[in-house]
Design a protein around this motif. Structure first.
Motif, PDB file in Angstrom:
ATOM      1  N   VAL A 281       0.932  -1.158   0.102  1.00  0.00           N
ATOM      2  CA  VAL A 281       0.038  -0.072   0.023  1.00  0.00           C
ATOM      3  C   VAL A 281       0.934   1.352   0.055  1.00  0.00           C
ATOM      4  O   VAL A 281       0.618   2.137  -0.730  1.00  0.00           O
ATOM      5  CB  VAL A 281      -1.077   0.099   1.265  1.00  0.00           C
ATOM      6  CG1 VAL A 281      -1.802   1.036   1.411  1.00  0.00           C
ATOM      7  CG2 VAL A 281      -1.751  -1.259   1.150  1.00  0.00           C
ATOM      8  N   HIS A 282       1.949   1.213   0.793  1.00  0.00           N
ATOM      9  CA  HIS A 282       2.944   2.347   0.823  1.00  0.00           C
ATOM     10  C   HIS A 282       3.248   2.619  -0.592  1.00  0.00           C
ATOM     11  O   HIS A 282       3.498   3.721  -1.067  1.00  0.00           O
ATOM     12  CB  HIS A 282       4.045   2.013   1.876  1.00  0.00           C
ATOM     13  CG  HIS A 282       4.336   2.860   2.879  1.00  0.00           C
ATOM     14  ND1 HIS A 282       5.228   3.959   2.475  1.00  0.00           N
ATOM     15  CD2 HIS A 282       3.691   3.094   3.925  1.00  0.00           C
ATOM     16  CE1 HIS A 282       5.281   4.469   3.740  1.00  0.00           C
ATOM     17  NE2 HIS A 282       4.168   3.999   4.653  1.00  0.00           N
ATOM     18  N   THR A 283       3.803   1.487  -1.154  1.00  0.00           N
ATOM     19  CA  THR A 283       4.354   1.721  -2.360  1.00  0.00           C
ATOM     20  C   THR A 283       3.656   2.249  -3.560  1.00  0.00           C
ATOM     21  O   THR A 283       3.830   3.233  -4.369  1.00  0.00           O
ATOM     22  CB  THR A 283       4.844   0.353  -3.018  1.00  0.00           C
ATOM     23  OG1 THR A 283       5.661  -0.204  -2.013  1.00  0.00           O
ATOM     24  CG2 THR A 283       5.641   0.419  -4.227  1.00  0.00           C
ATOM     25  N   PHE A 284       2.253   1.862  -3.653  1.00  0.00           N
ATOM     26  CA  PHE A 284       1.404   2.291  -4.631  1.00  0.00           C
ATOM     27  C   PHE A 284       0.886   3.849  -3.912  1.00  0.00           C
ATOM     28  O   PHE A 284       0.619   4.756  -5.085  1.00  0.00           O
ATOM     29  CB  PHE A 284       0.372   1.655  -4.810  1.00  0.00           C
ATOM     30  CG  PHE A 284      -0.971   1.642  -3.767  1.00  0.00           C
ATOM     31  CD1 PHE A 284      -1.784   2.729  -3.831  1.00  0.00           C
ATOM     32  CD2 PHE A 284      -1.491   0.326  -3.606  1.00  0.00           C
ATOM     33  CE1 PHE A 284      -2.759   2.664  -3.001  1.00  0.00           C
ATOM     34  CE2 PHE A 284      -2.747   0.280  -2.577  1.00  0.00           C
ATOM     35  CZ  PHE A 284      -3.141   1.445  -2.376  1.00  0.00           C
ATOM     36  N   LEU A 285       0.951   4.010  -2.860  1.00  0.00           N
ATOM     37  CA  LEU A 285       0.573   5.441  -2.491  1.00  0.00           C
ATOM     38  C   LEU A 285       1.474   6.443  -3.051  1.00  0.00           C
ATOM     39  O   LEU A 285       1.025   7.655  -3.512  1.00  0.00           O
ATOM     40  CB  LEU A 285       0.389   5.674  -0.963  1.00  0.00           C
ATOM     41  CG  LEU A 285      -0.884   5.197  -0.231  1.00  0.00           C
ATOM     42  CD1 LEU A 285      -0.680   5.298   1.319  1.00  0.00           C
ATOM     43  CD2 LEU A 285      -2.201   5.754  -0.913  1.00  0.00           C
ATOM     44  N   LYS A 286       2.855   6.077  -3.031  1.00  0.00           N
ATOM     45  CA  LYS A 286       3.872   7.009  -3.578  1.00  0.00           C
ATOM     46  C   LYS A 286       3.670   7.431  -4.884  1.00  0.00           C
ATOM     47  O   LYS A 286       3.743   8.499  -5.543  1.00  0.00           O
ATOM     48  CB  LYS A 286       5.085   6.373  -3.521  1.00  0.00           C
ATOM     49  CG  LYS A 286       5.672   6.456  -1.949  1.00  0.00           C
ATOM     50  CD  LYS A 286       7.020   6.059  -1.900  1.00  0.00           C
ATOM     51  CE  LYS A 286       7.535   5.414  -0.488  1.00  0.00           C
ATOM     52  NZ  LYS A 286       8.376   4.442  -0.782  1.00  0.00           N
ATOM     53  N   HIS A 287       3.116   6.488  -5.693  1.00  0.00           N
ATOM     54  CA  HIS A 287       2.624   6.862  -7.200  1.00  0.00           C
ATOM     55  C   HIS A 287       1.447   7.818  -7.302  1.00  0.00           C
ATOM     56  O   HIS A 287       1.494   8.354  -8.240  1.00  0.00           O
ATOM     57  CB  HIS A 287       2.237   5.480  -7.735  1.00  0.00           C
ATOM     58  CG  HIS A 287       1.709   5.423  -9.024  1.00  0.00           C
ATOM     59  ND1 HIS A 287       2.751   5.583 -10.017  1.00  0.00           N
ATOM     60  CD2 HIS A 287       0.587   5.414  -9.532  1.00  0.00           C
ATOM     61  CE1 HIS A 287       1.951   5.655 -11.257  1.00  0.00           C
ATOM     62  NE2 HIS A 287       0.532   5.576 -10.930  1.00  0.00           N
ATOM     63  N   TYR A 288       0.715   7.977  -6.373  1.00  0.00           N
ATOM     64  CA  TYR A 288      -0.388   8.881  -6.499  1.00  0.00           C
ATOM     65  C   TYR A 288      -0.152  10.286  -5.892  1.00  0.00           C
ATOM     66  O   TYR A 288      -0.966  11.019  -6.183  1.00  0.00           O
ATOM     67  CB  TYR A 288      -1.590   8.285  -5.787  1.00  0.00           C
ATOM     68  CG  TYR A 288      -2.219   6.961  -6.706  1.00  0.00           C
ATOM     69  CD1 TYR A 288      -3.196   7.415  -7.685  1.00  0.00           C
ATOM     70  CD2 TYR A 288      -1.970   5.688  -6.275  1.00  0.00           C
ATOM     71  CE1 TYR A 288      -3.400   6.132  -8.455  1.00  0.00           C
ATOM     72  CE2 TYR A 288      -2.675   4.556  -7.082  1.00  0.00           C
ATOM     73  CZ  TYR A 288      -3.325   4.753  -8.238  1.00  0.00           C
ATOM     74  OH  TYR A 288      -3.875   4.026  -9.051  1.00  0.00           O
ATOM     75  N   VAL A 289       0.786  10.290  -4.827  1.00  0.00           N
ATOM     76  CA  VAL A 289       0.774  11.552  -4.226  1.00  0.00           C
ATOM     77  C   VAL A 289       1.823  12.463  -4.774  1.00  0.00           C
ATOM     78  O   VAL A 289       2.975  11.833  -5.533  1.00  0.00           O
ATOM     79  CB  VAL A 289       0.628  11.532  -2.670  1.00  0.00           C
ATOM     80  CG1 VAL A 289      -0.434  11.161  -2.258  1.00  0.00           C
ATOM     81  CG2 VAL A 289       2.025  10.586  -2.189  1.00  0.00           C
TER      82      VAL A 289
END
Ligand code: G1P
Length: 289
Positions: A281-289
């Motif tokens: 989840v951490h990894t994909f969140l970085k992609h969005y913010v």
């Protein structure tokens, strides 16, 4: 003498209009946060506070909630046959002791106070908790257990409270406060959803309560309050001065899962607490913010 807290009322009759079309054919309390429905978080939180008797106040189209806490014989047999032990284990806390969960119907949507009054036979002469499953609290010690500890300290009625921005008082039950030690605050008055200019404070009630059974006699008056509904807040206000009444500033973070943004935030916050999901989840969140 302070009676042991054993009962919880779960009002789940709401239509869930804010989550249509998802809630057209299923109960909003069945919407999952990560992989667990809201109602199950509420039941688990109640159990952690020592509660072993449950009453869901349901309405039309809510049968999934009853099924959820029943034995799913075929599903369990199939999982066992296939050695799916993790999946079987995940069902464990959906099972309730025989006879420990009852439902009553709120036939007409007259408000939260009316819903609680519908559970009066279940409540009888005992103290009881109320958990509104829309309010999810992420905390080290579950919110209702914090409230129960405070109940055994003070006796009487206790509600979980938190400060809200002054412009949001019209969304909540608001306290008029008395003595305040930073954790426990004496309740001097209660107002349901006051406009900011009329609010006695910005200390708001969240969906966790421990109440004395006497509230029922006031709810039975069926007085209409904010929104022309029978408000729990108004019923509780009658208890002030008759019985101890406190607000507890609980530890933890609350998510309003009746609101789309609050619900999405809860997904992220709860997923980040899960060892099996946090990294991804951490990894994909970085992609969005
Ligand atoms: C209800 C109560 C309100 C309380 C709130 C907490 O309002 O009436 O006093 O502050 O729950 O979530 P509702 O959210 O049903 O409008």
């Amino acid at each position: 003498m302070t009676k042991k807290l054993r009962k919880a009322v779960l009002p789940v009759a709401g239509l869930g209009t804010r989550f249509l079309p998802a809630t057209k054919a299923t109960a909003k309390e069945m919407l999952p946060v990560v992989d667990k429905p809201l109602i199950q978080y509420a039941v688990e939180e109640a159990r952690a506070a020592g509660i072993d008797q449950f009453c869901m106040v349901t309405g039309r189209g809510k049968t999934a909630l009853v099924e959820h806490f029943d034995v799913a014989y075929e599903l369990e047999a199939t999982l066992r046959e296939r050695n799916k032990t993790d999946a079987l284990e995940s069902l464990r806390s959906t099972q309730t002791e025989p006879g420990s969960m009852v439902t009553v119907r709120q036939q007409v949507p007259l408000g939260l106070g009316h819903a609680i009054w519908c559970a009066r036979a279940f409540i009888g002469d005992d103290p009881f908790a109320i958990l509104l499953p829309d309010d999810l609290v992420l905390a080290d010690q579950p919110c209702l257990a914090q409230l129960a500890d405070a109940y055994y300290e003070t006796g009487g009625n206790i509600v979980a409270v938190t400060e809200v921005p002054p412009e949001q008082t019209n969304r909540y039950g608001i306290l008029k406060t008395g003595r305040d030690d930073g954790r426990l605050v004496e309740v001097k008055g209660l107002v349901e959803k006051p406009a900011p200019k009329d609010a006695p404070s910005n200390l708001s009630i969240i969906g966790r309560y421990i109440l004395m059974p006497e509230v029922i006699k006031y709810l039975a008056r069926m007085e209409r309050g904010a929104g022309n509904e029978v408000q729990l807040t108004d019923g509780m206000a009658h208890l002030i001065g008759e019985q101890p009444f406190h607000g507890l500033r609980y530890q933890g973070r609350r998510f309003d899962c009746g609101d789309k943004v609050g619900f999405l935030e809860a997904q992220i916050a709860f997923a980040l607490k899960r060892p099996d999901l946090a990294d991804a989840v951490h990894t994909f969140l970085k992609h969005y913010v």
